[in-house]
Scaffold this active site. Structure first.
Site, mmCIF file in Angstrom:
data_model
loop_
_atom_site.group_PDB
_atom_site.id
_atom_site.type_symbol
_atom_site.label_atom_id
_atom_site.label_comp_id
_atom_site.label_asym_id
_atom_site.label_seq_id
_atom_site.Cartn_x
_atom_site.Cartn_y
_atom_site.Cartn_z
ATOM 1 N N LEU A 52 0.828 -1.206 0.000
ATOM 2 C CA LEU A 52 0.000 0.000 0.000
ATOM 3 C C LEU A 52 0.860 1.252 0.000
ATOM 4 C CD1 LEU A 52 -2.654 -1.004 2.697
ATOM 5 C CD2 LEU A 52 -2.903 -1.079 0.220
ATOM 6 N N GLY A 53 2.021 1.197 0.632
ATOM 7 C CA GLY A 53 2.866 2.380 0.716
ATOM 8 C C GLY A 53 4.056 2.137 1.619
ATOM 9 N N GLY A 55 7.053 4.311 4.446
ATOM 10 C CA GLY A 55 7.491 5.499 5.181
ATOM 11 C C GLY A 55 8.949 5.314 5.547
ATOM 12 N N PHE A 57 10.136 4.555 8.302
ATOM 13 C CA PHE A 57 10.310 3.505 9.311
ATOM 14 C C PHE A 57 9.843 2.128 8.844
ATOM 15 C CE2 PHE A 57 10.442 5.956 13.602
ATOM 16 C CZ PHE A 57 11.174 6.986 13.021
ATOM 17 N N SER A 58 8.988 2.085 7.832
ATOM 18 C CA SER A 58 8.313 0.812 7.540
ATOM 19 C C SER A 58 7.692 0.789 6.156
ATOM 20 C CB SER A 58 7.186 0.609 8.567
ATOM 21 O OG SER A 58 6.299 1.709 8.495
ATOM 22 N N THR A 59 7.269 -0.416 5.746
ATOM 23 C CA THR A 59 6.391 -0.545 4.578
ATOM 24 C C THR A 59 5.024 -1.007 5.089
ATOM 25 O OG1 THR A 59 7.100 -2.824 4.211
ATOM 26 C CG2 THR A 59 8.235 -1.112 2.939
ATOM 27 N N ASP A 177 1.856 15.163 15.456
ATOM 28 C CA ASP A 177 2.157 15.215 14.016
ATOM 29 C C ASP A 177 0.871 15.159 13.186
ATOM 30 O OD1 ASP A 177 3.819 15.536 11.853
ATOM 31 O OD2 ASP A 177 4.334 13.416 11.681
#
Length: 423
Positions: A52-53, A55, A57-59, A177
């Protein structure tokens, strides 16, 4: 930064669309886990479907829960110690969120499960959350940055304020955030992207040779396709701007039928109010003045970010988009932009932070930006965005108290929910 902040739960891949990838260099020891469709997690319970996407820090993957027969979002954290530590912190906060909201009605993403997964790059902490739709950033861009209309803005405000009231008043959590990327619609803008509405049959076995739609796609092939798409888009835009033969007019996009119900996501930077993070919080454009000057922040910093986000939904533009200018830095430009729209910062506030002396003189005036061009919020809405006087005054009446330079004067989320403009 991708649409996930630190790797949230959205549908949208990359920052907005398919033209950004995390790149192969992130897939090494301590980095991302290279998942593929059909891969199984948590002893086989969750099966990866498609990415899906991503960042920093992670997928994040769409996954199928074979036990409860439903689609979920699977966030796979990078394996290095710092990322694992951040994931455990996020699990602690999201577990409190889920525990206090058994009916899933508080407009905050629900953590369903978490576990560790061992792969070639190390041990990855994984979070399973409900599957949600597109981010508000994607919604703004889908509508070509034109503003989504005040009735839709009101609907989104109600959801986000319910979520903030729950986090602040009931749990004692500051999100730190809040921005359009970190609020997701409950359903996707495009029904064909929703696995349930589109009737997508879950993948339960890994395709032979890890094929996608019948062929293997390498990273370099993918990048070539992306570049080709960008080139075509540039040619189309050039035609539009030249207005010459074959000029293409952008088609209007309708928001009718898209649900505006949404949820707050991505708690990678969130904190307990009594255990505040040291240093700077918030993404630049949504950063509260007390954070810039190094003063104490609390729940009201989230409220400031909320107001900035709401303005962006209504107009398609950021309320404050500071940049480095001649003889001043981004922080000073940011403070100047705030004062041009909201009036002069009270001297007591201007002098209250650890960085105050860097930016302000003893009279509470900016040291390096001397000439401010005042343009109040109502006039901006009427003159730049063609709001009617009535709409501009009503909307500004809702936003202005939240954008008070004095943090303790800002209304709480619960107070905002009672405001006449929302009702």
């Amino acid at each position: 930064m991708a649409a996930f902040g630190n790797g949230g739960y959205g549908y949208s891949s990359g920052s907005d669309g398919e033209d950004e990838e995390e790149g192969p260099e992130g897939y090494r020891k301590g980095g991302y886990h290279a998942a593929r469709p059909g891969d199984r997690f948590a002893g086989g319970r969750f099966v990866a479907q498609r990415k899906l996407g991503w960042g920093n820090f992670s997928t994040v993957w769409l996954a199928y829960d074979t036990l409860l027969k439903r689609f979920v979002a699977l966030k796979i954290q990078k394996s290095a110690r710092d990322y694992a530590h951040a994931a455990l912190h996020e699990i602690e906060l999201l577990s409190a969120v889920a525990k206090g909201d058994p009916t899933n009605s508080k407009c905050v993403v629900q953590l369903l499960d978490h576990f560790k997964h061992s792969g070639p790059n190390g041990q990855h902490i994984c979070l399973v959350t409900e599957f949600l739709g597109d981010s508000l950033l994607r919604l703004i861009r889908y509508n070509r940055n034109k503003g989504i209309g005040l009735s839709r803005v009101r609907e989104i405000c109600r959801s986000v304020l319910v979520g903030l009231d729950y986090l602040h008043r009931e749990l004692g959590i500051i999100h730190t955030d809040l921005k359009p990327e970190n609020v997701l619609l409950v359903s996707t803008i495009n029904p064909s992207k929703d696995p349930v509405r589109s009737g997508f049959t879950p993948i339960l076995e890994r395709p032979v040779g890890n094929q996608y739609g019948g062929k293997v796609t390498s990273f370099s092939e993918k990048m070539l396709k992306i570049r080709a798409r960008r080139a075509v888009a540039k040619i189309s835009l050039r035609r539009v701007s030249l207005g010459g033969v074959g000029a293409e007019v952008e088609k209007e996009r309708s928001l009718d039928g898209i649900s505006m119900k949404c949820k707050i996501v991505d708690f990678g930077n969130a904190c307990w109010a009594d255990q505040r993070l040291a240093g700077e919080i918030q993404t630049r454009e949504y950063r509260a003045p007390e954070v810039i000057i190094g003063s104490v922040y609390s729940y009201s910093a989230d409220m400031w970010s909320f107001a900035c986000m709401v303005f962006e939904l209504a107009t398609g533009d950021m309320l404050f988009a500071p940049k480095n200018c001649q003889g001043c830095n981004e922080d000073e430009d940011h403070l100047a932009l705030m004062m041009e729209t909201l009036g002069k910062m009270p001297k007591k506030i201007a002098s209250s932070g650890t960085h105050s002396k860097v930016y302000f003189d003893r009279h509470g005036d900016l040291k390096r930006i001397r000439r401010l061009k005042f343009w109040p919020l109502e006039r901006v809405l009427v003159e730049r965005y063609n709001f009617t006087e009535t709409d501009a005054n009503g909307f500004a009446d809702f936003l202005r108290p939240i954008l008070d330079f004095t943090p303790e004067n800002r209304p709480t989320a619960a107070e905002c929910l009672k405001h006449a403009w929302l009702n």
